[in-house]
Design a protein around this motif. Structure first.
Motif, PDB file in Angstrom:
ATOM      1  N   GLN A 118      39.996  47.771  50.620  1.00  0.00           N
ATOM      2  CA  GLN A 118      38.820  47.201  49.945  1.00  0.00           C
ATOM      3  C   GLN A 118      37.801  46.679  50.947  1.00  0.00           C
ATOM      4  O   GLN A 118      36.585  46.849  50.762  1.00  0.00           O
ATOM      5  CB  GLN A 118      39.261  46.076  49.016  1.00  0.00           C
ATOM      6  CG  GLN A 118      39.998  46.531  47.778  1.00  0.00           C
ATOM      7  CD  GLN A 118      40.548  45.373  46.973  1.00  0.00           C
ATOM      8  OE1 GLN A 118      40.887  44.336  47.535  1.00  0.00           O
ATOM      9  NE2 GLN A 118      40.647  45.545  45.666  1.00  0.00           N
ATOM     10  N   GLU A 144      46.368  45.397  38.298  1.00  0.00           N
ATOM     11  CA  GLU A 144      45.001  44.898  38.127  1.00  0.00           C
ATOM     12  C   GLU A 144      44.279  44.696  39.459  1.00  0.00           C
ATOM     13  O   GLU A 144      43.140  44.247  39.474  1.00  0.00           O
ATOM     14  CB  GLU A 144      45.029  43.592  37.334  1.00  0.00           C
ATOM     15  CG  GLU A 144      45.451  43.800  35.878  1.00  0.00           C
ATOM     16  CD  GLU A 144      45.284  42.561  35.034  1.00  0.00           C
ATOM     17  OE1 GLU A 144      44.350  42.541  34.206  1.00  0.00           O
ATOM     18  OE2 GLU A 144      46.083  41.614  35.209  1.00  0.00           O
ATOM     19  N   LYS A 145      44.931  45.066  40.533  1.00  0.00           N
ATOM     20  CA  LYS A 145      44.326  44.913  41.864  1.00  0.00           C
ATOM     21  C   LYS A 145      43.744  46.220  42.400  1.00  0.00           C
ATOM     22  O   LYS A 145      43.099  46.217  43.446  1.00  0.00           O
ATOM     23  CB  LYS A 145      45.370  44.378  42.851  1.00  0.00           C
ATOM     24  CG  LYS A 145      45.924  43.003  42.490  1.00  0.00           C
ATOM     25  CD  LYS A 145      46.953  42.543  43.505  1.00  0.00           C
ATOM     26  CE  LYS A 145      47.585  41.226  43.111  1.00  0.00           C
ATOM     27  NZ  LYS A 145      46.611  40.118  43.107  1.00  0.00           N
ATOM     28  N   LYS A 201      37.871  52.541  47.762  1.00  0.00           N
ATOM     29  CA  LYS A 201      38.691  52.205  46.604  1.00  0.00           C
ATOM     30  C   LYS A 201      40.177  52.422  46.931  1.00  0.00           C
ATOM     31  O   LYS A 201      40.559  53.532  47.309  1.00  0.00           O
ATOM     32  CB  LYS A 201      38.297  53.065  45.403  1.00  0.00           C
ATOM     33  CG  LYS A 201      36.866  52.849  44.933  1.00  0.00           C
ATOM     34  CD  LYS A 201      36.499  53.849  43.850  1.00  0.00           C
ATOM     35  CE  LYS A 201      35.031  53.719  43.457  1.00  0.00           C
ATOM     36  NZ  LYS A 201      34.624  54.775  42.493  1.00  0.00           N
ATOM     37  N   PRO A 225      41.893  50.270  41.402  1.00  0.00           N
ATOM     38  CA  PRO A 225      41.203  51.049  40.372  1.00  0.00           C
ATOM     39  C   PRO A 225      41.918  52.336  39.985  1.00  0.00           C
ATOM     40  O   PRO A 225      41.509  53.009  39.051  1.00  0.00           O
ATOM     41  CB  PRO A 225      39.854  51.364  41.027  1.00  0.00           C
ATOM     42  CG  PRO A 225      40.158  51.411  42.481  1.00  0.00           C
ATOM     43  CD  PRO A 225      41.231  50.390  42.716  1.00  0.00           C
ATOM     44  N   LEU A 268      46.681  45.022  29.642  1.00  0.00           N
ATOM     45  CA  LEU A 268      45.822  44.576  30.727  1.00  0.00           C
ATOM     46  C   LEU A 268      44.351  44.572  30.323  1.00  0.00           C
ATOM     47  O   LEU A 268      43.903  45.424  29.556  1.00  0.00           O
ATOM     48  CB  LEU A 268      45.994  45.492  31.947  1.00  0.00           C
ATOM     49  CG  LEU A 268      47.400  45.655  32.514  1.00  0.00           C
ATOM     50  CD1 LEU A 268      47.365  46.607  33.707  1.00  0.00           C
ATOM     51  CD2 LEU A 268      47.991  44.317  32.925  1.00  0.00           C
ATOM     52  N   GLU A 269      43.604  43.635  30.863  1.00  0.00           N
ATOM     53  CA  GLU A 269      42.151  43.637  30.654  1.00  0.00           C
ATOM     54  C   GLU A 269      41.490  44.712  31.516  1.00  0.00           C
ATOM     55  O   GLU A 269      40.520  45.337  31.097  1.00  0.00           O
ATOM     56  CB  GLU A 269      41.578  42.264  31.008  1.00  0.00           C
ATOM     57  CG  GLU A 269      41.937  41.167  30.028  1.00  0.00           C
ATOM     58  CD  GLU A 269      41.212  39.880  30.335  1.00  0.00           C
ATOM     59  OE1 GLU A 269      40.244  39.919  31.133  1.00  0.00           O
ATOM     60  OE2 GLU A 269      41.600  38.839  29.788  1.00  0.00           O
ATOM     61  N   LYS A 270      42.020  44.903  32.705  1.00  0.00           N
ATOM     62  CA  LYS A 270      41.444  45.862  33.646  1.00  0.00           C
ATOM     63  C   LYS A 270      42.473  46.949  33.913  1.00  0.00           C
ATOM     64  O   LYS A 270      43.466  46.736  34.593  1.00  0.00           O
ATOM     65  CB  LYS A 270      41.063  45.147  34.947  1.00  0.00           C
ATOM     66  CG  LYS A 270      40.286  45.994  35.919  1.00  0.00           C
ATOM     67  CD  LYS A 270      39.902  45.167  37.141  1.00  0.00           C
ATOM     68  CE  LYS A 270      39.118  45.993  38.145  1.00  0.00           C
ATOM     69  NZ  LYS A 270      38.779  45.191  39.349  1.00  0.00           N
ATOM     70  N   LYS A 271      42.234  48.125  33.351  1.00  0.00           N
ATOM     71  CA  LYS A 271      43.204  49.219  33.401  1.00  0.00           C
ATOM     72  C   LYS A 271      42.818  50.236  34.476  1.00  0.00           C
ATOM     73  O   LYS A 271      41.713  50.772  34.447  1.00  0.00           O
ATOM     74  CB  LYS A 271      43.259  49.900  32.038  1.00  0.00           C
ATOM     75  CG  LYS A 271      44.220  51.064  31.939  1.00  0.00           C
ATOM     76  CD  LYS A 271      44.190  51.654  30.537  1.00  0.00           C
ATOM     77  CE  LYS A 271      45.060  52.886  30.439  1.00  0.00           C
ATOM     78  NZ  LYS A 271      45.027  53.478  29.086  1.00  0.00           N
ATOM     79  N   PRO A 272      43.700  50.513  35.441  1.00  0.00           N
ATOM     80  CA  PRO A 272      43.371  51.508  36.464  1.00  0.00           C
ATOM     81  C   PRO A 272      43.418  52.930  35.913  1.00  0.00           C
ATOM     82  O   PRO A 272      44.094  53.198  34.908  1.00  0.00           O
ATOM     83  CB  PRO A 272      44.463  51.302  37.520  1.00  0.00           C
ATOM     84  CG  PRO A 272      45.616  50.733  36.767  1.00  0.00           C
ATOM     85  CD  PRO A 272      45.016  49.904  35.674  1.00  0.00           C
TER      86      PRO A 272
END
Length: 231
Positions: A104, A128-129, A109, A131, A165-169
């Protein structure tokens, strides 16, 4: 949305310039570049000088897959190529969070790769860490292997976890991706499909553009069968 990544290791290495031009005409979105150290896998592939020449010969972004021990060493070695993604194997890292952060910090990415025999529990704490998750559907190292059907069950389990999850890879899949294996992978919400010898770099007649269009039509047919909006 489904993305096509061409496994450039499977291309004609003596005719790369022409191969790259054909892939650009086919509107391939990513070049999947396998880096192998002969330790993590029993093969060697794609040194930085080779990828430097490939990057200079195309506008297609690079998707670098480190099938290596000591990922930190190779992250530094390949970051200068400014790829879109660098993925590394959780099985090979002695500090996964550090390696994610290093990628990062270089403006790239990060993605986590998982071999077919490894449990998804190895990646769950980090979902969640990053993408993207690279799910190998064959053992990393050699093209032409049989698709591992057990990975489909792993994808089912992974999707259950990611639904919370709120943030899905994104999910990238690599290994014998073709007309037979794409439908169950679309059903399991795979997003990025690495095409190699079985679907793109083979002896069958047709241009890269024709083969890629066939795959995109397959995406659309399977998307419709699931009752989803057309791509």
């Amino acid at each position: 949305m489904h993305t096509i990544a061409a496994s450039i290791m499977c291309a004609n290495q003596l005719n790369l310039s022409s191969e790259l031009q054909g892939l650009e005409k086919a509107k391939v979105e990513l070049l999947h570049c396998d880096v192998m150290d002969g330790v993590f896998v029993n093969n060697l592939a794609m040194g930085p000088y080779v990828l430097e020449q490939i990057k200079a010969g195309t506008s297609i972004p690079l998707d670098i897959h480190l099938a290596t021990e000591t990922p930190a060493k190779y992250i530094d070695m390949y970051a200068g190529l400014d790829p879109e993604y660098i993925s590394f194997h959780v099985e090979a890292s002695d500090n996964i969070e550090r390696d994610i952060y290093t990628i990062q910090e270089k403006g790239i990415k990060p993605a986590l790769a998982l071999s077919p025999e490894s449990p998804i529990e190895m990646i769950i704490p980090f979902l969640e860490k990053v993408p993207m998750i690279l799910m190998m559907t064959v053992n990393p190292g050699f093209a032409g292997q049989k698709f591992n059907q057990r990975v489909l069950d792993k994808l089912d389990a992974l999707n259950k976890v990611m639904a919370t999850l709120e943030k899905k890879p994104l999910i990238e899949v690599d290994g014998n991706i073709n007309q037979h294996t794409i439908p169950p992978l679309v059903e399991r919400e795979a997003n990025i499909f690495v095409l190699g010898t079985s679907a793109l770099f083979n002896s069958e007649q047709g241009t890269f553009a024709e083969k890629v269009n066939n795959v995109r039509e397959l995406f659309n047919r399977n998307h419709k069968s699931l009752g989803l909006v057309d791509l």
